[in-house]
Design an enzyme around this catalytic site. Sequence first.
Site, PDB file in Angstrom:
ATOM      1  N   ASP A  20      41.640  22.849 -46.984  1.00 53.46           N
ATOM      2  CA  ASP A  20      42.578  23.976 -46.999  1.00 53.46           C
ATOM      3  C   ASP A  20      43.766  23.688 -47.895  1.00 53.46           C
ATOM      4  O   ASP A  20      44.170  24.536 -48.699  1.00 53.46           O
ATOM      5  CB  ASP A  20      43.128  24.238 -45.588  1.00 53.46           C
ATOM      6  CG  ASP A  20      42.111  24.859 -44.663  1.00 53.46           C
ATOM      7  OD1 ASP A  20      41.005  24.308 -44.561  1.00 53.46           O
ATOM      8  OD2 ASP A  20      42.428  25.887 -44.049  1.00 53.46           O
ATOM      9  N   ARG A 100      54.265  19.429 -34.366  1.00 53.31           N
ATOM     10  CA  ARG A 100      54.620  20.596 -35.193  1.00 53.31           C
ATOM     11  C   ARG A 100      56.128  20.737 -35.332  1.00 53.31           C
ATOM     12  O   ARG A 100      56.648  21.035 -36.399  1.00 53.31           O
ATOM     13  CB  ARG A 100      54.044  21.884 -34.591  1.00 53.31           C
ATOM     14  CG  ARG A 100      52.531  21.949 -34.502  1.00 53.31           C
ATOM     15  CD  ARG A 100      51.852  21.607 -35.792  1.00 53.31           C
ATOM     16  NE  ARG A 100      50.411  21.801 -35.701  1.00 53.31           N
ATOM     17  CZ  ARG A 100      49.527  21.136 -36.430  1.00 53.31           C
ATOM     18  NH1 ARG A 100      49.915  20.214 -37.292  1.00 53.31           N
ATOM     19  NH2 ARG A 100      48.245  21.388 -36.310  1.00 53.31           N
ATOM     20  N   ASP A 129      49.146  27.209 -33.471  1.00 53.43           N
ATOM     21  CA  ASP A 129      50.000  26.488 -34.418  1.00 53.43           C
ATOM     22  C   ASP A 129      50.839  27.426 -35.272  1.00 53.43           C
ATOM     23  O   ASP A 129      52.001  27.141 -35.554  1.00 53.43           O
ATOM     24  CB  ASP A 129      49.147  25.571 -35.296  1.00 53.43           C
ATOM     25  CG  ASP A 129      48.788  24.293 -34.569  1.00 53.43           C
ATOM     26  OD1 ASP A 129      49.558  23.883 -33.686  1.00 53.43           O
ATOM     27  OD2 ASP A 129      47.736  23.709 -34.886  1.00 53.43           O
ATOM     28  N   SER A 185      36.822  20.493 -34.811  1.00 55.18           N
ATOM     29  CA  SER A 185      37.945  20.154 -35.676  1.00 55.18           C
ATOM     30  C   SER A 185      38.954  19.331 -34.903  1.00 55.18           C
ATOM     31  O   SER A 185      39.065  19.434 -33.682  1.00 55.18           O
ATOM     32  CB  SER A 185      38.590  21.414 -36.227  1.00 55.18           C
ATOM     33  OG  SER A 185      39.391  22.008 -35.246  1.00 55.18           O
TER      34      SER A 185
END
Lengths: 421, 421, 421, 421
Positions: A20, A100, A129, A185
């Site tokens: 990505d 995060r 997220d 993932s």
Amino acid sequence: MDVRDLQGRTVAFLASGGLDSCTITHWLASHGVRVVCYTADLGQGDEPDLGAVAERMRACGAAEAHVLPLVDEVAEAGLGAVQAQARYEGGYWNTTPLARYVTVRGALRAMAKAGITVLSHGATGRGNDQVRFQLATNMLAPSVEVYAPWRDGEFLARFGGREEMIEYCLAHELPIKPPGQAKYSTDANLLGLTHEAGELERLTTPASFVTPEMGVRPTEAPEEPEAVRVVFDAGRPVEVGGRPTGSAQAALRVANEIGGRHGVGIGLHLVENRFVGVKSRGVYEAPGMELLGQAYAFLLQLLLDRRARRLFDTVSAYLAEQIYQGYGEDLGSSLARGVVAEVAALASGTIEVACYKGGVSFLGASDVPRSLYAEEAASMSRSEAFDHHDSEGFLRVLGVGAKVASRAGQVPGVAELAADE
Amino acid sequence: MDVRDLQGRTVAFLASGGLDSCTITHWLASHGVRVVCYTADLGQGDEPDLGAVAERMRACGAAEAHVLPLVDEVAEAGLGAVQAQARYEGGYWNTTPLARYVTVRGALRAMAKAGITVLSHGATGRGNDQVRFQLATNMLAPSVEVYAPWRDGEFLARFGGREEMIEYCLAHELPIKPPGQAKYSTDANLLGLTHEAGELERLTTPASFVTPEMGVRPTEAPEEPEAVRVVFDAGRPVEVGGRPTGSAQAALRVANEIGGRHGVGIGLHLVENRFVGVKSRGVYEAPGMELLGQAYAFLLQLLLDRRARRLFDTVSAYLAEQIYQGYGEDLGSSLARGVVAEVAALASGTIEVACYKGGVSFLGASDVPRSLYAEEAASMSRSEAFDHHDSEGFLRVLGVGAKVASRAGQVPGVAELAADE
Amino acid sequence: MDVRDLQGRTVAFLASGGLDSCTITHWLASHGVRVVCYTADLGQGDEPDLGAVAERMRACGAAEAHVLPLVDEVAEAGLGAVQAQARYEGGYWNTTPLARYVTVRGALRAMAKAGITVLSHGATGRGNDQVRFQLATNMLAPSVEVYAPWRDGEFLARFGGREEMIEYCLAHELPIKPPGQAKYSTDANLLGLTHEAGELERLTTPASFVTPEMGVRPTEAPEEPEAVRVVFDAGRPVEVGGRPTGSAQAALRVANEIGGRHGVGIGLHLVENRFVGVKSRGVYEAPGMELLGQAYAFLLQLLLDRRARRLFDTVSAYLAEQIYQGYGEDLGSSLARGVVAEVAALASGTIEVACYKGGVSFLGASDVPRSLYAEEAASMSRSEAFDHHDSEGFLRVLGVGAKVASRAGQVPGVAELAADE
Amino acid sequence: MDVRDLQGRTVAFLASGGLDSCTITHWLASHGVRVVCYTADLGQGDEPDLGAVAERMRACGAAEAHVLPLVDEVAEAGLGAVQAQARYEGGYWNTTPLARYVTVRGALRAMAKAGITVLSHGATGRGNDQVRFQLATNMLAPSVEVYAPWRDGEFLARFGGREEMIEYCLAHELPIKPPGQAKYSTDANLLGLTHEAGELERLTTPASFVTPEMGVRPTEAPEEPEAVRVVFDAGRPVEVGGRPTGSAQAALRVANEIGGRHGVGIGLHLVENRFVGVKSRGVYEAPGMELLGQAYAFLLQLLLDRRARRLFDTVSAYLAEQIYQGYGEDLGSSLARGVVAEVAALASGTIEVACYKGGVSFLGASDVPRSLYAEEAASMSRSEAFDHHDSEGFLRVLGVGAKVASRAGQVPGVAELAADE
């Protein structure tokens, strides 16, 4: 906000270095956006050479690419969660959400210096997220705009999924790593691993389906228990397993190592409520958090009377939810952290636990000056404390309310009981 | 209330059959009290022949001695705690308190038939049990008086401790069992074992010091995990480990057996807050409760959205405290049980777990008709559900509040962050 | 502990100056106890000359008698309760409990200087106050003993009630005030009045039966509303009704005066749960607390988002209960106060209210820098904020969870509804 | 979803009969949509002739127009809120949200019979109502689609605001009522009025700016208090002010009348947190809800012990938030309602209050069979209950924990106090 709005502007992109990141960076650059990549060093074990990531990003078209050294900061955040016992829905140590916030804080600091006012990230439009990136940014720097390619129609039209991205990267000769055949993932940092999606979406896939990266499955752990001593000083683990740990990072590294080899905190399963209101299934690894968290829980048992515990438990659940949902920086979270910090200030002492086959059990506690179970207390409960006679009074006092409730007909009594038979 | 008040009256005494029971029964009888002993059959494994207990009580001077068949009732109480996830202070399955209510209810029913109006028990004047006996009796039958020898000055003057009782029983040739050298004291019933006092009072005594009676220590459990399927129907386990379980008792017996052999729920340590305001240390066994409780927790993960979970978790902690403190029969507990029951009505489905070395891990879930993670839901979240564009709207909406909070100065922002460095 | 244990020792007695104080002081002195009386100056309006009280105590046999100047301290405690919105069971501003802590603190400080280690008070053995005196003393000075004559068998045997005390005082020519015919009993301090017992015990006695001392009944208040401006600076009222109020005491005095003349906070009725588990009925006056408390509540409406409010409201109810029950000095209360203080730090601004016939209504708010309802926010919600389209996305996202819940059969749906008719 | 998707389909439109209703109905019809209008009869006082509304809708192009008779249903919902004491953020009786659920339920039942699968409403894209309409529909009938013109780009492009709608209606000769110069907007039903927007958005506009419609301002109320007796039977008001009230509707109508003329519940101000995360300001009228709610609160004071109260208060705040936010039909709300209903079953008795100048004060309580403050209880607390000596025991028991906490250093003690001076 879409890519056209960004033409000619500089955008800070949070690059993990994966497919990505390569695709988005190149695609943005090819649309006339000046891309500055920031890669957070969070102690993630799966990507040992973050310098190489930065290099790769530059090769993908980034004008600049920097590594943000945030390991200490994420370790502090993790320690805060240990002190708060902040496990989302009773289980998840919030390892990804905590990271995060740290990443956003780190990036915003760098952006402030560099004068960049747009933050971009590669989180998709269905998950948690994106909420965390957005809300944290909105709160910490309300004038900074957030751009999410996965919510931009133009990007979505171009990239339907993984295949188009691989194709795109190959066509543009971008230095992607050979794409594996991931069955789920994973998100990684020093605090833990979050596994989800793919095969894990089926609820008949056991938690043990995941191949652990921070340790071993309980079934693969040693046959012998290991005694681990954790010394806390004002809420901070200053010695773990015989090794002095002068920082949260050091404590977590040692705890990850010890816990991991015993399968502690490996393969935790949770079907959890996402902020957006749907269920998702995760499998987690967090050996160090679990080990330190359990040790801290044993210490708290000595410190909190039942009134303080009631408030602490409420605050703990509250903060766990706040962190998970992206509100870890707001007023409510700050209030909750104040409570946690005041308790942590009392939390000194030595806790010894045994790690064995995924479990953490209690071996002993000592040197806990603020303990309500101290020697002095024990002796007092013999000498100056209440006697059996006092208990009679205690119970007679309490009994009045009980009898009143019964006579007021609020409790189904013995007559009904007899009739039941 | 002291023994003089009881002369010539009939007293129902809750007899376990041990040294205390023999002593108290004989002492009361010798003071002109007519003693009717009730021994609760709660499935306690340590006392297989309760008929023998009754006989012993008669030999100690009891006018009558009866066994109350309460195994099914205590099993139902245990299942209620599983459904409520009612673990005191996060750990203890309340196995002893639950049995106290059942015993009091059973005795009061028998007393109502026999016309007895005084209840007596052998609980000491420092612990939680006296509170439970007293409050439960006061609520269920407020006109019944409670007499506790251990709070009667005359009894206390005569019996300072264990030695005097043994001497007394030998002198009167009472049929006590040969007194062992217990290193701690234990309370037992079908739901679990509570170990405390003695050597366990020292916090350097590990939980593993206790010799398990309902299974083995995790370290002594088999090397292979065992898959266990639990089928719930409206909150009730109707099949456990391949065996149909038509009653709560059957389910708990099977679960005790399976869980016990894997060390599940064996050796749980807790320094807990007693109702009277001091800390005590317990080590617990509850293999079946733990196994069923974990399976039920996995099922609840599929059923409770985050709003319902917030209320359920609050009620769960509330009820656990109520039960522990002796208020399990009052209005608040009844309100809480209503919440638990409504959730249980939704709780149908099959949960498969693995038992291994004390741990219970998730293998799979299926056939959960009320699941918020059902097939249909999953597919819907693709087809008719929100798209990435909707998320943009979602976040823009949420972002407004976040920015307002920041601009109102309620969140330390990026300027401060920059200044931090 | 009884009076014989005190012979030859010095006891600090908390003397209000009434019949009980005179009797107890003299009776203790006559039993060879050296009595040092402390009378707390808490701004109680019913006893203007506290010096005279001290003199009276000496005349009753006190070796020493001192007035403790505690008005500022009780005012600070009251302000803390305003900031915490700490109303017990939703109504009572805790004016008496707050004063008890202040009194105990003040007395213990004086006792520490004077080397006195026994604290005595005249609270009876049924109420809440004895609990507060005892627990506060136990926590603040665990080595200080508490002696309560009303729990001493010898004292009780001598003094069955009011009549014997009057007789005793007359016989010993003690300078008691001419005993009135009180129809209820009252406790007073700067924060408010607590009326209970006597005629008030009948639930058919209206709240208006009480003759107000801090103002007038709503029915007797002026026909015109009065606008009152309260300026808060970091949670402190620095101007009330046009008058600068440099201290909590000053603010409460002004607010008592203004609120009182409009019947604000006068005649509040509450049937409340005493700590000992029975109900009691109180009628309260607290005009200043009510006026400042309402103004502060209006300010909080601007400051707390719904997440912060949820935590604040929990903490508020928690702290109100702690204070009432005598646990206002423990860890839990300290944790709660931390939350309240952090919110108070944000609480600056001007609130204008109208007082009229017992009610406080909102007139306006201005200059609230931390407001989430600020000008900037309002304009933002037009310009940069979400549009109607975003709402569509917002609702589509939320709608997924709603539909899933419905399809999982957790919500009785339209088919059932149709069938209902 | 936009208007093109609806061409040729039948849409159920929730028509209030105002400018929006006329415009939307005509505009939809002119786009080929078959519009079936439903107007909920909720007892709204501002629109006495709902038959005329239906006629007007037909004149605006509705294929059909029906009045849904929902007064009893909304009254029941209101009574439920009284029993739950469900005031959002401590103040707002949720009168509008409660009516939204009732309206959606009523419309869905009619739609199910008529086979209509699209629900449309005129709520705007910023407020709470759109959330309630959407979530209630999604939960009660997940296959029904919701169409909101104010979130449809085409509609928005045509109608920027009020002026364009008036123009449009005049151009098409639609029978709109002469548009007034509303200084704020109002939503009305039997339970109450919600005023917001316009002049009310300025926080310097006092609550009294609103012209009451359900009664008078407190300042305009009679000079004499009025005694009002409310008789509750199992939670239901069966007599109010001397009039038998056989239904919730009847009770609310009488209570509205009495409360309204005394200014009770008139002009309540609240700056509240909208679900979307921003603050809005409302001024409310709900005289009957306030009068019945206060009377019910006085009754609850007699019924709830402090443990039950703690749970009830938690549930009350939870349910108030659920209702406000649009989650009044979900599992959590159902669980909460179960608690409220169980308490309501105990709530029988007579409460007398005085209404005066906006206030409701306590006059008396009688005939409350489940009261914890009953005659019997009062007498018991004298005869069989605890004596002063028991209190000594009670306090000695509690004191142990207090001293332990102090000695563990968890409470700043007297030494520090001394040092403070």
